[in-house]
Design an enzyme around this catalytic site. Sequence first.
Site, PDB file in Angstrom:
ATOM      1  N   LYS A 113       0.815  -1.217   0.000  1.00 55.09           N
ATOM      2  CA  LYS A 113       0.000   0.000   0.000  1.00 55.09           C
ATOM      3  C   LYS A 113       0.850   1.268   0.000  1.00 55.09           C
ATOM      4  O   LYS A 113       0.410   2.331  -0.434  1.00 55.09           O
ATOM      5  CB  LYS A 113      -0.910   0.005   1.227  1.00 55.09           C
TER       6      LYS A 113
HETATM    7  C1  LIG Z   1      -0.854  -7.652   2.500  1.00 49.30           C
HETATM    8  C2  LIG Z   1      -2.017  -7.589   1.539  1.00 49.30           C
HETATM    9  N1  LIG Z   1      -2.073  -8.459   0.515  1.00 49.30           N
HETATM   10  C3  LIG Z   1      -3.109  -8.456  -0.367  1.00 49.30           C
HETATM   11  C4  LIG Z   1      -4.147  -7.552  -0.212  1.00 49.30           C
HETATM   12  C5  LIG Z   1      -5.275  -7.586  -1.216  1.00 49.30           C
HETATM   13  O1  LIG Z   1      -5.224  -6.458  -2.055  1.00 49.30           O
HETATM   14  P1  LIG Z   1      -6.592  -5.870  -2.660  1.00 49.30           P
HETATM   15  O2  LIG Z   1      -7.455  -5.552  -1.459  1.00 49.30           O
HETATM   16  O3  LIG Z   1      -6.202  -4.663  -3.403  1.00 49.30           O
HETATM   17  O4  LIG Z   1      -7.194  -6.955  -3.483  1.00 49.30           O
HETATM   18  C6  LIG Z   1      -4.119  -6.632   0.835  1.00 49.30           C
HETATM   19  C7  LIG Z   1      -5.187  -5.612   1.054  1.00 49.30           C
HETATM   20  O5  LIG Z   1      -6.214  -5.567   0.565  1.00 49.30           O
HETATM   21  C8  LIG Z   1      -3.035  -6.636   1.724  1.00 49.30           C
HETATM   22  O6  LIG Z   1      -2.978  -5.748   2.739  1.00 49.30           O
HETATM   23  N1  LIG Z   2      -6.429  -5.099   2.657  1.00 51.13           N
HETATM   24  C1  LIG Z   2      -6.730  -3.698   2.638  1.00 51.13           C
HETATM   25  C2  LIG Z   2      -8.238  -3.444   2.530  1.00 51.13           C
HETATM   26  C3  LIG Z   2      -8.537  -2.136   1.878  1.00 51.13           C
HETATM   27  O1  LIG Z   2      -7.951  -2.143   0.591  1.00 51.13           O
HETATM   28  P1  LIG Z   2      -7.885  -0.812  -0.329  1.00 51.13           P
HETATM   29  O2  LIG Z   2      -6.915  -1.183  -1.392  1.00 51.13           O
HETATM   30  O3  LIG Z   2      -9.264  -0.550  -0.844  1.00 51.13           O
HETATM   31  O4  LIG Z   2      -7.411   0.318   0.538  1.00 51.13           O
HETATM   32  C4  LIG Z   2      -6.099  -3.112   3.882  1.00 51.13           C
HETATM   33  O5  LIG Z   2      -4.957  -3.508   4.140  1.00 51.13           O
HETATM   34  O6  LIG Z   2      -6.715  -2.330   4.564  1.00 51.13           O
END
Ligand SMILES: Cc1ncc(COP(=O)(O)O)c(C=O)c1O
Ligand SMILES: N[C@@H](CCOP(=O)(O)O)C(=O)O
Length: 475
Positions: A113
Amino acid sequence: MHYVSTRGHSGRRQFCETLLEGLAEDGGLYVPETYPRVDAATLDAWRALSYPSLAFEVLSLYVSDIPPADLKAICEKTYTPEIFGTSNIVPLRKLETRLYLQELSNGPTLAFKDVAMQLLGNLLEYELARRHDELNILGATSGDTGSAAEYAMRGKKGVRVFMMSPLGRMSSFQQAQMFSLQDDNIHNIAIDGVFDDCQDIVKCVSSDLEFKRRYKIGAVNSINWARLVAQVVYYFSGYFQVSEGRSAGVDFSVPSGNFGNICAGHVARMMGLPISRLVLATNENDVLDEFFRSGIYRVRSRADTLETSSPSMDISKASNLERFVFDLLGRDARRTKSLFENQLRECGSFDLSGDPSFVTAAARFGFRSGRSTHADRLATIRDTWDRYHTMIDPHTADGVTVGRMHASPEAPMLVLETAQPIKFATTIKEALGRQPDRPLRFDGLEGLPRRVKVLPPDTQAVKNYIADIMQGATC
Ligand SMILES: Cc1ncc(COP(=O)(O)O)c(C=O)c1O
Ligand SMILES: N[C@@H](CCOP(=O)(O)O)C(=O)O
């Protein structure tokens, strides 16, 4: 470039308007009117660019309301070795022939992120200064968005963060990483529910347009287009790092929950990046795997959203799926609105299995999917350690597990490493019998004083809390 809502009733916006607005006024998600196409000659020209320069080139196709020199400066300020560990920003690690990890988690909070949030922090600071305005971000996190947003926004002028997380459902490291922050502009709220409850509250608050305008509410979850487009860049970088010249396509395996990470890959592919397949990996909360296998999107209840050892993916209502379905249905906003606003609200599911658009989806968009369990994660963490002497976190293990299910003799497979093991030490210890390495800056983290407000999964309670904090801020 202008933006429209997936539900067709929010008018045309420029990039910076979507940056500050987050969710569209009609409850839909902003998407570009068209995807810019990148031809082979442009890919050739981009191949040797540094990451900040590549980010500037990609973003320039989507941002027409920031002067190019300013946008370039923001990219150069964001993507530095000091913040992301190496000048490569998102380096590959070769595991074996045609299997790589793309390291997305070398940033400040050790999760992918950071790659987007560090940019958003600088974009928001720039735009709010230009407008002499401020923004109160209301976010929802299952553990990594929250810390990435807070570390990117802490101390930033004109920005406050109200971050909701599911009470007791993040790892101890994730809780400590967020709740130990004492900055005046950071407000952590633990909601007695699951992530989806937190995300529902974000959408309910954002749909109250009077409240949203009065308290200048914004979003940094992947419902915000700027978050998504920032994540498109690392797909281009991964492709350039693994391919030689105008090579054939590359596969990506993407640990998925809210569908933001892989939706960025979908956007990159729509732009013309030679991605053969986008492999979606879920944990036991397999709403997305079920959709891509069957065409049925069935949201799970709070009681049916399982607490797993890849907790950041414990999501049963994937916000960004709406952007993909909009494309799947030929950008039909009326149908998209009907599915996501009416059908989901009335029966919690919709079925596209008989729709011709779904039947051809795999061929047109390259998606494959699979699910991974706790046992799979333990086995894959062990195997990756024993075979490659590489320690991966449980979410990345989901990506490796499912990526292997779809391995191809033609295309290299890049598994996106979405977090570092230290964030999930209990599962690493269970798998390997040892603790993961901890960067010095996090020594003693769990022992620091914490500041967090516990609230029920109730939109009005969150609104009242925001109003109280803002009342105090204006005294
Ligand atoms: C460590 C980690 N891996 C995978 C994901 C999945 O990514 P997305 O929610 O964008 O599908 C998230 C958060 O959502 C995450 O924090
Ligand atoms: N796994 C995410 C959930 C929110 O995902 P976002 O990409 O919409 O911000 C988290 O770590 O909070």
